[in-house]
Design a protein around this motif. Sequence first.
Motif, PDB file in Angstrom:
ATOM      1  N   ARG A  46     -28.455  13.927  23.122  1.00  0.00           N
ATOM      2  CA  ARG A  46     -28.711  13.916  24.023  1.00  0.00           C
ATOM      3  C   ARG A  46     -29.259  15.125  24.519  1.00  0.00           C
ATOM      4  NH1 ARG A  46     -24.309  10.076  27.261  1.00  0.00           N
ATOM      5  NH2 ARG A  46     -25.677   9.938  29.165  1.00  0.00           N
ATOM      6  N   LEU A  47     -28.681  15.983  24.161  1.00  0.00           N
ATOM      7  CA  LEU A  47     -29.104  17.153  24.808  1.00  0.00           C
ATOM      8  C   LEU A  47     -29.676  18.188  24.759  1.00  0.00           C
ATOM      9  CD1 LEU A  47     -25.187  18.799  25.339  1.00  0.00           C
ATOM     10  CD2 LEU A  47     -26.691  18.813  27.809  1.00  0.00           C
ATOM     11  N   GLY A  75     -31.837  16.352  21.603  1.00  0.00           N
ATOM     12  CA  GLY A  75     -32.594  15.757  20.489  1.00  0.00           C
ATOM     13  C   GLY A  75     -32.102  16.195  18.911  1.00  0.00           C
ATOM     14  N   PHE A 106     -26.121  15.741  31.600  1.00  0.00           N
ATOM     15  CA  PHE A 106     -26.868  16.158  30.060  1.00  0.00           C
ATOM     16  C   PHE A 106     -28.096  16.566  30.564  1.00  0.00           C
ATOM     17  CE2 PHE A 106     -23.278  13.390  29.234  1.00  0.00           C
ATOM     18  CZ  PHE A 106     -23.583  13.957  26.869  1.00  0.00           C
ATOM     19  N   ASP A 107     -28.240  17.383  32.091  1.00  0.00           N
ATOM     20  CA  ASP A 107     -29.733  17.485  33.084  1.00  0.00           C
ATOM     21  C   ASP A 107     -30.586  18.386  31.392  1.00  0.00           C
ATOM     22  OD1 ASP A 107     -31.162  18.096  35.288  1.00  0.00           O
ATOM     23  OD2 ASP A 107     -30.931  19.972  34.392  1.00  0.00           O
ATOM     24  N   ALA A 108     -31.420  17.524  31.595  1.00  0.00           N
ATOM     25  CA  ALA A 108     -32.397  18.276  30.305  1.00  0.00           C
ATOM     26  C   ALA A 108     -33.393  19.949  30.268  1.00  0.00           C
ATOM     27  CB  ALA A 108     -33.877  17.175  29.916  1.00  0.00           C
ATOM     28  N   ASP A 109     -33.416  19.963  31.595  1.00  0.00           N
ATOM     29  CA  ASP A 109     -34.073  20.761  32.082  1.00  0.00           C
ATOM     30  C   ASP A 109     -32.929  21.667  31.842  1.00  0.00           C
ATOM     31  OD1 ASP A 109     -36.121  20.079  32.349  1.00  0.00           O
ATOM     32  OD2 ASP A 109     -35.762  20.016  34.267  1.00  0.00           O
ATOM     33  N   SER A 151     -32.270  22.535  28.549  1.00  0.00           N
ATOM     34  CA  SER A 151     -33.574  24.078  27.878  1.00  0.00           C
ATOM     35  C   SER A 151     -33.632  25.028  27.912  1.00  0.00           C
ATOM     36  CB  SER A 151     -34.740  23.312  27.936  1.00  0.00           C
ATOM     37  OG  SER A 151     -36.131  23.316  27.588  1.00  0.00           O
TER      38      SER A 151
END
Length: 675
Positions: free
Chosen positions: A371-372, A374, A627-630, A633
């Motif tokens: 989730r974090l 990929g 689990f915030d994608a930005d 990243s």
Amino acid sequence: MTNPLLADWTTPFQMPPFGDITDDHFEEAVDAALVAARENIGAIADSDDAPTFANTIEALERADEVLSRVLGVFYNLAGADSNDRREALSRSFSPKLSAYSSEVSQNTALFERIETLWQARDTLELTDEQARLLYLARRSFVRSGAQLDGIAKDRLAQVTERLASLGVQYGQNLLADEREWVMDLSESDLEGLPDFLVQAARAAGEEKGRKGPVITLSRSLIVPFLQFSPRRDLREIAHNAWTARGANGGDTDNRDIAAEILALREERAGLLGYDSFAEFKLETEMAGTPAAVRDLLMKVWEPARTSAVEDQQRLSAMMHNDGVNGELEPWDWRYYSQKRRAEEHDLDEAALKPYLQLDRMIEAAFDCATRLFGLEFTPADVPVYHADVRAWEVTRDGKHMAIFLGDYFARGSKRSGAWCSAMRSQQKLAGDIRPVVVNVCNFAKPPKGKPALLSYDDARTLFHEFGHALHQMLSDVTYESISGTSVARDFVELPSQLYEHWLEVPEVLAKYATHAETGEPMPQDMLERLLAANTYDMGFQTVEYVGSALVDLEFHAGEAPEDPMAFQQEVLDGIEMPHAIGMRHATPHFAHVFSGDGYSSGYYSYMWSEVMDADAFAAFQEAGGPFDADTASRLEKHILSAGGSQEAKDAYIAFRGQMPGVDALLKGRGLDDAA
């Protein structure tokens, strides 16, 4: 016949061909690899060509490729599945490898080439990563004595070689003590113990070839025994054996070894022009100075000790109510703390454990990584070094990222603790090389056909070591010497301690904490009580850790003590260590500090990193969720993929914007009210 360690590996993912490798192959392979490495170093140092980054720094990166490959296999086996032959080889290799390292770092011609490049660095048009590598290479040579002359240079080589040998002996003595001690239990001795502990004790007895259940010095056995056994006499025996590791007299006693190590480290620092070994060691860390480390530890010590003393009074009252007079002893703390936890939080470890299955916790760690970042994890059919080891291929968007090995169960051939290592590290200089990463733990092995059950601390350990593994898997640099976890020691624990936070995410436990027999998810009220108790007994945990860290620091911050045990007691008396709490790691079994230089003067690193991990997880919470994608990243870009390609402080600020204070740490440990 060709030595498989020196041949090309045609196995899937070029894994070591463990089925073809025997212990007889290692000595020949190491000797041959050392010959090749020395030839490569000689070719670089004696070249008539003017030094360039490619023919000097990059060539140096590749000079000992074969040696690194062989040792990557050997030292993994020596730590996780040792035997008498491997221990003898470790003792044999130590002075050889130390001598080689000294030859390289004190090679005058080689250093002159590096120094020439360093002085001309502004004209070389280097990338940021190349500039960093040049800086680190020169610094390493200087700190290894490249600028010394004559007698001082020779003496430094002797000291370094002796330290390497002593570190190996210290670790082997500790393993021997841990392997040999066994306490047999009768059926009546099992009364009051939860089923999971009884099963684990029976399994340990079978593994040891005994007729009945036993307690060993594996943490996954002895800690729950101290928590649950109502037999105070047996708790005392077990606790004393645990704390006496390395201090039992005879050939495996580590006390004189520790004294010699401290004296030699002091001499090493003096030869290099430093006032103390701590000054030397901390120069390259985020903390920078012993004063900065002491300041952090004491800011945490005072509220932690206050909390622990209050807890000690409560536990003493409980013990006296049981009719036991006298002081609360170290072998009493965990027993009464477990009782108090059950009363105050209605949380019983025996009821909790069935919901923390090893397989499900592995799935949880993998799912969070998916989730974090990929990443996908697929069981891999590759050679492994022990029947207990499991393997997965790690991919992202169909691209191979790593091979991950999990070696989770305790056994007599494995040193204690938990760790992450890389048999092969990520790099691009020799092609797109992806890592082979190993997590090693010491969980109690269940009886055949039964699921392995973890304590909550065990589950946290699994997530911790997997955080280190992610640091290796996601590495994306050109040069191996700065890839993955090749960062400052007080920064390396940030990814691992940060990843522990995902175990605390309610939705993760709600999905993966399922009962071993019924498959039902953990009841919501139990989940809430578990998370509410997350900082329970944190005074004890913090005091035993900080006490160890302060002893480590003071060992190295001044003149080396002739009697380390007496000095250890002086430090503990000076900070008023509570009677019923011991150091997490006392001098004779403080492997972090004495089995090698890794954490010497640096055991504080876990707490330094914790200041950052509390703040880093807050970045996810501020951004809307764990689990915030930005945010994930940014974490990957600036920290997990970057290795040591920049200063640790700069990497953290690039991710978070500023460095944090100690307040987040105290709040995360529930000690802010005691401050």
